[in-house]
Write an enzyme that holds these catalytic residues in place. Structure first.
Site, PDB file in Angstrom:
ATOM      1  N   ARG A  66       0.820  -1.203   0.000  1.00  0.00           N
ATOM      2  CA  ARG A  66       0.000   0.000   0.000  1.00  0.00           C
ATOM      3  C   ARG A  66       0.861   1.263   0.000  1.00  0.00           C
ATOM      4  O   ARG A  66       1.759   1.403  -0.797  1.00  0.00           O
ATOM      5  CB  ARG A  66      -0.997  -0.046   1.155  1.00  0.00           C
ATOM      6  CG  ARG A  66      -2.081  -1.115   0.979  1.00  0.00           C
ATOM      7  CD  ARG A  66      -3.122  -1.047   2.058  1.00  0.00           C
ATOM      8  NE  ARG A  66      -4.282  -1.886   1.747  1.00  0.00           N
ATOM      9  CZ  ARG A  66      -5.306  -2.052   2.564  1.00  0.00           C
ATOM     10  NH1 ARG A  66      -5.317  -1.448   3.737  1.00  0.00           N
ATOM     11  NH2 ARG A  66      -6.332  -2.816   2.205  1.00  0.00           N
ATOM     12  N   SER A  67       0.591   2.195   0.932  1.00  0.00           N
ATOM     13  CA  SER A  67       1.245   3.504   0.848  1.00  0.00           C
ATOM     14  C   SER A  67       2.715   3.508   1.225  1.00  0.00           C
ATOM     15  O   SER A  67       3.377   4.540   1.074  1.00  0.00           O
ATOM     16  CB  SER A  67       0.499   4.533   1.707  1.00  0.00           C
ATOM     17  OG  SER A  67      -0.706   4.906   1.082  1.00  0.00           O
ATOM     18  N   ALA A  68       3.246   2.390   1.693  1.00  0.00           N
ATOM     19  CA  ALA A  68       4.702   2.333   1.849  1.00  0.00           C
ATOM     20  C   ALA A  68       5.380   2.531   0.503  1.00  0.00           C
ATOM     21  O   ALA A  68       6.559   2.892   0.434  1.00  0.00           O
ATOM     22  CB  ALA A  68       5.128   1.004   2.469  1.00  0.00           C
ATOM     23  N   LYS A  70       4.742   4.953  -1.432  1.00  0.00           N
ATOM     24  CA  LYS A  70       4.940   6.395  -1.619  1.00  0.00           C
ATOM     25  C   LYS A  70       6.378   6.826  -1.342  1.00  0.00           C
ATOM     26  O   LYS A  70       6.904   7.734  -1.992  1.00  0.00           O
ATOM     27  CB  LYS A  70       3.981   7.198  -0.734  1.00  0.00           C
ATOM     28  CG  LYS A  70       2.526   7.183  -1.187  1.00  0.00           C
ATOM     29  CD  LYS A  70       1.672   8.067  -0.290  1.00  0.00           C
ATOM     30  CE  LYS A  70       0.251   8.223  -0.805  1.00  0.00           C
ATOM     31  NZ  LYS A  70      -0.577   7.030  -0.565  1.00  0.00           N
TER      32      LYS A  70
END
Length: 388
Positions: A66-68, A70
């Protein structure tokens, strides 16, 4: 729980905390890796590779983080700046002319990185199929009017960060974001991490899904603050709209979704892969090369946004694309930079101690920034280093 892998002498508390996550916090399958000064000192895995299965997690099992993702997207843009190809103080429209529309003419590259671009939502959300098309995603965010004046405030660009960062990478390099990340970051770092999973790697990726915290004695049940709960419950809030920029939510286990390259949300990684990426940002790593100069490390962890987050509601701190240590997202300590994945994963570097950390799980829980399982490991690491 049978925990596999190794820890260096002195890092045994991390192993104990990792095992306790299974007995006390409902962990199904997970891995954690830690590097210090470029050398791996923690390499642990346990449980099942699928959240709803029985096959064992193995060395090299990977998961959607997921947002890791980013943080890896931010690293790509900072590398382009380091190479003299991207001016952080230039308007985004310098590289991407279509982005100048609807009042975004003065949006700077550094605003985009630090969640200050004012476009965390889309007036017309994209379907999962549309979101996977980089041309459609870029066109949608370029046409979107900002919901606050760019550069004046910050709010988490939960989904739109994919097309903001991905298109800027493509405009500067002429290459798709996933291709640039592979050539410029994961290959030099020797890291098991993919933005756009190749078909040859599909078999190593476990199934992810939601899990709930156990009601067992000693398990901490965290209740969100009323303002946060209200924001997630209100379909018209920036919070709900930001996370709903892709509607309906994609099937994170679908091969087509994993093969897409969404820099905000669908990176696939091993725990060791995430840790190696961050180890390579701050120094030389076993079998890999250093990616960031000391000056770029300082850019990554210099505060660019802080205070009440218009999307997450709580106070957040960001450098240029990376979350910084703070109450909403505790990392190792002041000076750390990295990124969590909503409901689970976490990766960061702490230049002062030479630590790089990666944690992945197949069980996603509520919460965007500070999962109790990851935090238990971080607390154990602080104790090891005498920072407790």
């Amino acid at each position: 729980m049978n925990v596999h892998g190794t820890v260096a002498e002195g890092f045994e508390p991390v192993r104990e905390a990792f095992a306790a996550n299974f007995s006390r916090l409902g962990e199904r399958g997970a891995a954690v890796a830690v590097y210090r000064d470029g050398h791996r000192v923690v390499d642990l895995w346990a449980g099942t590779r699928d959240v709803d299965g029985t096959a064992p997690w193995e060395r090299g099992t990977a998961q959607v983080v997921r947002s890791a993702t980013k943080g890896v997207a931010a690293a790509a843009l900072l590398l382009l700046h380091q190479r003299g190809l991207l001016d952080l103080d230039a308007p985004v429209g310098t590289y991407w002319p279509e982005f100048k529309a609807a009042g975004k003419e003065r949006t700077l590259v550094r605003d985009l990185l630090a969640h200050r671009a004012g476009v965390p939502v889309l007036d017309r959300p994209l379907t999962p199929e549309e979101a996977a098309d980089p041309d459609l995603g870029a066109a949608a965010v370029a046409a979107q009017a900002p919901v606050w004046e760019p550069g004046t405030d910050h709010g988490y660009h939960a989904q739109t960060y994919s097309w903001l960062t991905g298109e800027l990478i493509r405009r500067v390099t002429g290459r798709p974001a996933g291709e640039f990340v592979a050539a410029g970051i994961t290959a030099p770092a020797g890291a098991g991490m993919w933005l756009g999973l190749p078909s040859s790697e599909q078999s190593r990726v476990g199934r992810v899904g939601p899990v709930t915290a156990p009601e067992a004695a000693g398990a901490l049940k965290v209740r969100p603050k009323r303002a946060v709960a209200d924001a997630y419950a209100d379909p018209d809030s920036l919070t709900r709209r930001a996370f709903a920029a892709i509607t309906p939510l994609p099937d994170e286990n679908a091969p087509a979704y994993r093969a897409a390259a969404l820099p905000a949300s669908n990176g696939i990684a091993t725990a060791d892969g995430l840790a190696r990426v961050y180890a390579s940002l701050i120094g030389e790593v076993d079998g890999g090369t250093r990616l960031f100069t000391p000056r770029t490390v300082e850019l990554a962890r210099a505060e660019a946004s802080a205070g009440p987050d218009r999307v997450l509601v709580v106070g957040t701190r960001f450098g240029l694309g990376f979350m910084l240590h703070g109450p909403a997202s505790p990392l190792l300590g002041p000076g750390s930079f990295g990124h969590p994945g909503r409901g689970g994963a976490l990766a960061f570097a702490d230049p002062g101690s030479g630590i790089a950390f990666g944690y992945v799980t197949n069980g996603f829980r509520g919460g965007a920034t500070a999962d109790p399982r990851a935090q238990s490991l971080v607390r154990a690491l602080r104790d090891v280093l005498g920072r407790g």
